[in-house]
Design an enzyme around this catalytic site. Structure first.
Site, mmCIF file in Angstrom:
data_model
loop_
_atom_site.group_PDB
_atom_site.id
_atom_site.type_symbol
_atom_site.label_atom_id
_atom_site.label_comp_id
_atom_site.label_asym_id
_atom_site.label_seq_id
_atom_site.Cartn_x
_atom_site.Cartn_y
_atom_site.Cartn_z
ATOM 1 C CG ASN A 23 47.234 54.187 36.010
ATOM 2 O OD1 ASN A 23 46.929 52.954 36.502
ATOM 3 N ND2 ASN A 23 46.351 54.567 35.076
ATOM 4 C CG ASP A 64 51.102 55.797 34.014
ATOM 5 O OD1 ASP A 64 50.380 54.690 33.804
ATOM 6 O OD2 ASP A 64 50.714 57.036 34.128
ATOM 7 C CB CYS A 114 65.442 59.980 52.376
ATOM 8 S SG CYS A 114 66.462 59.344 53.553
ATOM 9 N N GLY A 137 39.223 51.926 32.536
ATOM 10 C CA GLY A 137 40.308 50.911 32.486
ATOM 11 C C GLY A 137 40.852 50.402 34.121
ATOM 12 C CG HIS A 165 47.649 53.275 44.474
ATOM 13 N ND1 HIS A 165 46.960 52.612 43.168
ATOM 14 C CD2 HIS A 165 47.012 53.367 45.338
ATOM 15 C CE1 HIS A 165 46.160 52.091 43.707
ATOM 16 N NE2 HIS A 165 46.067 52.529 45.078
HETATM 17 N N1 APR Z 1 41.375 50.352 27.443
HETATM 18 C C1 APR Z 1 40.626 50.491 28.665
HETATM 19 N N2 APR Z 1 40.741 49.477 29.651
HETATM 20 C C2 APR Z 1 41.669 48.330 29.187
HETATM 21 C C3 APR Z 1 42.274 48.352 28.115
HETATM 22 C C4 APR Z 1 42.242 49.497 27.375
HETATM 23 N N3 APR Z 1 42.842 49.625 25.976
HETATM 24 N N4 APR Z 1 42.888 47.271 28.153
HETATM 25 C C5 APR Z 1 42.758 46.553 29.346
HETATM 26 N N5 APR Z 1 41.779 47.301 30.095
HETATM 27 C C6 APR Z 1 41.443 46.995 31.363
HETATM 28 C C7 APR Z 1 41.072 45.471 31.668
HETATM 29 O O1 APR Z 1 39.939 44.970 31.233
HETATM 30 C C8 APR Z 1 41.363 45.693 33.300
HETATM 31 O O2 APR Z 1 39.845 45.775 33.763
HETATM 32 O O3 APR Z 1 42.277 47.551 32.313
HETATM 33 C C9 APR Z 1 42.035 46.947 33.508
HETATM 34 C C10 APR Z 1 43.328 46.766 34.279
HETATM 35 O O4 APR Z 1 43.164 46.067 35.578
HETATM 36 P P1 APR Z 1 44.474 46.066 36.416
HETATM 37 O O5 APR Z 1 45.436 45.387 35.723
HETATM 38 O O6 APR Z 1 43.945 45.170 37.822
HETATM 39 O O7 APR Z 1 44.891 47.284 36.864
HETATM 40 P P2 APR Z 1 44.257 48.398 37.974
HETATM 41 O O8 APR Z 1 42.643 47.912 38.171
HETATM 42 O O9 APR Z 1 44.430 49.598 37.727
HETATM 43 O O10 APR Z 1 44.810 47.900 39.276
HETATM 44 C C11 APR Z 1 44.407 48.691 40.410
HETATM 45 O O11 APR Z 1 46.161 47.348 41.593
HETATM 46 O O12 APR Z 1 48.321 46.192 41.730
HETATM 47 C C12 APR Z 1 47.524 47.377 42.103
HETATM 48 O O13 APR Z 1 48.531 49.490 42.736
HETATM 49 C C13 APR Z 1 48.267 48.618 41.410
HETATM 50 O O14 APR Z 1 46.914 50.669 40.756
HETATM 51 C C14 APR Z 1 46.997 49.210 40.764
HETATM 52 C C15 APR Z 1 45.702 48.730 41.342
#
Ligand code: APR
Length: 245
Positions: A101, A103, A126, A187, A118
């Site tokens: 993340n 954030d 810059c 997550g 990331h």
């Molecule tokens: N608690 C825990 N997990 C959750 C919750 C929750 N309340 N709600 C959703 N999730 C889970 C979803 O089931 C899913 O598996 O969070 C995950 C989100 O997955 P993605 O949207 O693919 O996010 P992420 O895995 O962090 O993506 C990885 O992709 O686009 C790039 O750089 C970006 O860091 C990001 C990377």
């Protein structure tokens, strides 16, 4: 409940607990995940996150990035899951968090040993003179941000598609994974490499893999030894209660 008790026991008695987080840990802070029905990528053209797009279509790319990653995140605060991880680090239970993340919520929650795989949206760099700025030093408008020193184009200090992972983050996260005897995944779909290799490094080093996710991920059936099918805050509160009761 059995999985929670088992996971709490392994965490409590771990010699080196590390954690790997994705967007799912921040959704309860009001930040949407990337994938899935209401994910960012269902509303936002993912190609605008290509570094070539930012350099070539700067104005269009910046407007979308500002809207999604700055305007909408602006009031996001750490939730209980971030705060419990920070507490576990303070009392020596958790050694590090590698997060996908950008954030900044782990740091805002007080975590110190955070590996930002990331990058972090709170900073800009810059392209020309490589000067680095904290957000607070800049006034972000609809126009692409410019360097206060040389007037060059600034880029958010997070990794765009097509950019390499910061060497330090890659090395640190690899080392942390290899030192772990318990590795907690929270997550993430586990679909983006090279970040998604990190839990595999831990597994290869002999770590027990615990996963928290309300849905299955690419780790659930291939890697996770204990799968807690729950939202991050709920699972972390329950684990914390068992461990410290
Ligand atoms: N608690 C825990 N997990 C959750 C919750 C929750 N309340 N709600 C959703 N999730 C889970 C979803 O089931 C899913 O598996 O969070 C995950 C989100 O997955 P993605 O949207 O693919 O996010 P992420 O895995 O962090 O993506 C990885 O992709 O686009 C790039 O750089 C970006 O860091 C990001 C990377």
């Amino acid at each position: 409940m059995e999985n929670l008790t088992k996971a709490a026991d392994k965490i409590k008695n771990s010699a080196y607990l590390s954690c790997f987080t994705g967007a799912g840990i921040s959704i309860e802070s009001g930040i949407p995940v990337f994938r899935g029905a209401d994910g960012l990528y269902s509303k936002f053209d993912q190609s605008l996150l290509e570094i070539s797009s930012y350099q070539y279509n700067t104005s269009k790319s910046w407007k979308a990035i500002k809207k999604v990653f700055y305007d909408s995140f602006i009031n996001a605060k750490p939730n209980l899951a971030h705060k419990i991880l920070s507490k576990w680090e303070t009392n020596g239970l958790l050694k590090s968090v590698t997060t996908q993340n950008i954030d900044n919520l782990h740091r805002q929650a007080g975590s110190k040993n955070v590996i930002e795989y990331h990058g972090n949206k709170e900073y800009f760099v810059c392209f020309d003179c490589e000067e680095r700025y904290a957000n607070e030093e800049l006034k972000l408008t609809q126009d692409p941000p410019k360097c206060l020193k040389c007037g060059g184009l600034l880029k958010p200090d997070f990794i765009f598609f097509g950019e390499p992972i910061p060497t330090n983050a890659a090395n640190q996260s690899y080392k942390e994974a290899k030192k772990s005897d318990v590795h907690l995944i929270i997550g993430t779909t586990g679909t983006v490499q090279p970040a998604a290799y990190i839990p595999y490094y831990a597994k290869k080093a002999g770590a027990l893999i615990i996963e928290i996710n309300p849905d299955v991920s690419s780790f659930t059936t291939t890697l996770s030894d204990i799968f807690i099918k729950m939202k991050a805050s709920e699972a972390m509160q329950k684990l914390d209660k068992i461990i410290f009761s």
